[in-house]
Design an enzyme around this catalytic site. Structure first.
Site, short mmCIF file in Angstrom:
data_model
loop_
_atom_site.label_atom_id
_atom_site.label_comp_id
_atom_site.label_asym_id
_atom_site.label_seq_id
_atom_site.Cartn_x
_atom_site.Cartn_y
_atom_site.Cartn_z
N SER A 16 50.34 181.74 11.68
CA SER A 16 49.32 180.70 11.58
C SER A 16 48.10 181.17 10.79
CB SER A 16 48.88 180.25 12.97
OG SER A 16 48.06 181.24 13.58
N THR A 17 47.39 180.21 10.22
CA THR A 17 46.17 180.53 9.48
C THR A 17 45.07 181.10 10.38
OG1 THR A 17 46.66 178.92 7.75
CG2 THR A 17 44.34 179.53 8.04
N LYS A 23 56.35 194.48 14.52
CA LYS A 23 55.95 193.76 15.73
C LYS A 23 56.50 192.34 15.62
CE LYS A 23 53.58 191.31 18.77
NZ LYS A 23 53.66 189.83 18.89
N GLU A 59 48.81 171.22 10.95
CA GLU A 59 50.19 171.72 10.89
C GLU A 59 50.86 171.46 12.24
OE1 GLU A 59 52.54 175.62 9.26
OE2 GLU A 59 50.77 175.98 10.49
N CYS A 89 57.73 176.74 7.66
CA CYS A 89 56.39 176.72 7.09
C CYS A 89 56.30 175.83 5.85
CB CYS A 89 55.92 178.13 6.76
SG CYS A 89 57.09 179.10 5.82
N GLY A 96 45.88 184.64 10.90
CA GLY A 96 45.68 185.35 9.64
C GLY A 96 44.22 185.68 9.39
N GLU A 142 51.26 185.29 4.71
CA GLU A 142 51.92 184.00 4.47
C GLU A 142 51.61 183.13 5.68
OE1 GLU A 142 54.62 181.20 5.15
OE2 GLU A 142 56.15 182.71 4.77
#
Length: 478
Positions: free
Chosen positions: A226-227, A173, A379, A282, A230, A248
């Site tokens: 992105s966190t 995806k 970020e 990143c 995640g 990651e």
């Protein structure tokens, strides 16, 4: 231009509307990409499941390796088409597309092709009489590979290559913002002889990724992004079948410039490490901790170098700073620049959207930044650099650099080898680059500490993500 889904060896139209893909340098639509329906996601996972017991599973290791080598050859044979497509869809400089994205993708397939014939188990001296104990590395099963928009081709390659090397099947995806080179890579897999059902691709927005995250038929999901996303994937995996995850996630890389550093080299390296792909990396250097003895010189030279960069579209060979990926992301960056101003940081250079077509923002340098400022903590994923001063005490600067929820990458600039090791050993980061740019290599493990993720990609460690260890006990006594 191919924009369809690839499911069980067939190219099919997406059944759930479409999303426009834009050229970041002009803002023009370059393709309409159809979105997968929930039924098509189910079909892709079913095809991947069935492929695990078919032709793919019965290939000898040397035969599977040959397929991966063929994929690498075809990437190189189509290198210029891949590079131009990556630049058109993502915006990155054409030199970066050629030398990093395309070359890196081919290198990853060759590296993991070499692993196919070297995936080994162990024999173990257990304390049972007349018993042989050995282990096998087996494919984990169906893998969902969810990739980001900043390096869509290379990041897909560093997931797909080890997945195929270990005998798995996959459902890809790609980001809805930059799907085109991912679709092209699936075409290459088909041309290389990957059997039907082994590689599938479903395109669409976040809802398609959410379907994969919660799907009971996915055994392992590898995500780069992105966190917050995640974390959402982690909840979905836990609430469904407890699928394995490789994550990651975000980064906010500190770069420490000591008094012993060669300042001109440090400036050049930090401009490159911070503004590669317009800061949409990143591991990009974004927080600069500079010894007070060289602070003013560093800030002046950093600002001058950033302001002198040639701005233009990625397909212009002269362009050093290219557009960011979308209008939405441009708004995110400019909002944080405004936060830097309003929170009291000193704007040294840049700070504005560039008045031209496309999604361009000036390379921006702030000095006098406080650790609590938004630009020092969040970020940004764009060309915005925050400079802070320290007074020579290494324990202090290490602690300040570690004071972040992220821990993906960090940098040290020094001419003192003992100083470099002391700092590198103290940083809580998955990768530390000393006097160099933050560019990964297929032979080196990659991943983060803290909220930068779980697990490691690339290197031998990637094999662990895509295999299960089976222990076999064979009693041969009476």
């Amino acid at each position: 231009m191919q924009t369809r889904q690839y499911i069980n060896g067939e190219w099919v139209e997406g059944a759930a509307g479409s999303i426009s893909s834009y050229n970041p340098a002009t803002g023009e639509v370059i393709a309409e990409v159809r979105c997968a329906s929930s039924t098509q996601v189910d079909d892709a996972i079913t095809a991947a499941r069935e492929a695990l017991s078919g032709e793919w599973a019965n290939l000898l290791p040397v035969q599977r390796a040959a397929v991966l080598f063929k994929i690498a050859d075809l990437i190189e044979a189509n290198a210029e088409e891949f590079a131009q497509l990556e630049t058109l869809d993502q915006g990155q400089p054409i030199g970066v597309a050629r030398q990093v994205s395309v070359a890196g993708a081919a290198n990853h397939f060759r590296y993991f092709a070499g692993f196919v014939t070297k995936i080994q188990g162990t024999t173990n001296p257990i304390s049972f009489p007349d018993t042989l104990h050995y282990t096998r590395r087996e494919p984990v099963g169906v893998n969902a590979l969810i990739t980001p928009w900043n390096f869509p081709l290379m990041i897909l390659a560093w997931k797909l290559a080890p997945a195929l090397a270990t005998g798995n099947s996959v459902v890809i995806k790609p980001s809805e913002v930059t799907p085109l080179t991912s679709i092209k890579l699936v075409e290459v897999c088909e041309q290389a002889g990957v059997p039907a059902g082994v590689v599938n691709i479903v395109t669409g927005a976040g809802d398609v990724g959410a379907m994969l995250s919660s799907h009971m038929g996915v055994d392992h999901l590898s995500y780069t992004g992105s966190t917050p996303t995640g974390k959402a994937i982690t909840h979905a995996a836990a609430d469904s079948n407890l699928k394995r995850l490789t994550l990651e996630l975000g980064g906010k890389a500190p770069s420490i410039i000591t008094a012993s550093a060669d300042i001109d080299s440090a400036v050049a390296g930090n401009v490159g490490g911070a503004l590669l792909n317009s800061g949409q990396v990143c591991a990009a250097y974004t927080r600069f901790y500079v010894d007070s003895k060289v602070h003013d010189e560093f800030v002046e030279k950093l600002a001058s170098a950033a302001a002198s960069m040639h701005v233009g579209p990625g397909n212009d060979e002269k362009s050093q700073l290219t557009p960011v990926v979308s209008e939405k992301h441009l708004g995110h960056i400019t909002n944080l620049i405004e936060a830097g101003r309003s929170e009291g940081a000193e704007l040294v250079t840049g700070g504005h959207r560039i008045d031209r077509e496309g999604y361009f923002v000036e390379p921006t340098v702030f000095a006098g930044v406080d650790e609590d400022n938004s630009i020092a903590k969040q970020e940004i994923f764009g060309p915005v650099l925050s400079v802070m001063k320290y007074d020579g005490e290494l324990d202090e600067v290490i602690a300040r650099a570690n004071d972040s929820e992220y821990g993906l990458a960090a940098a040290v600039w020094t001419s003192d080898i003992a100083e470099s090791q002391r700092i590198a050993n103290g940083l809580r980061s998955g990768a530390v680059f000393v006097n160099m740019l933050p560019i990964p290599d297929m032979a080196a493990p990659w991943g983060g500490y803290k909220q930068s993720g779980w697990g490691r990609e690339m290197g031998p460690q990637a094999i662990e993500c895509y295999t299960e260890t089976k222990a076999v006990w064979l009693h041969y006594g009476s």
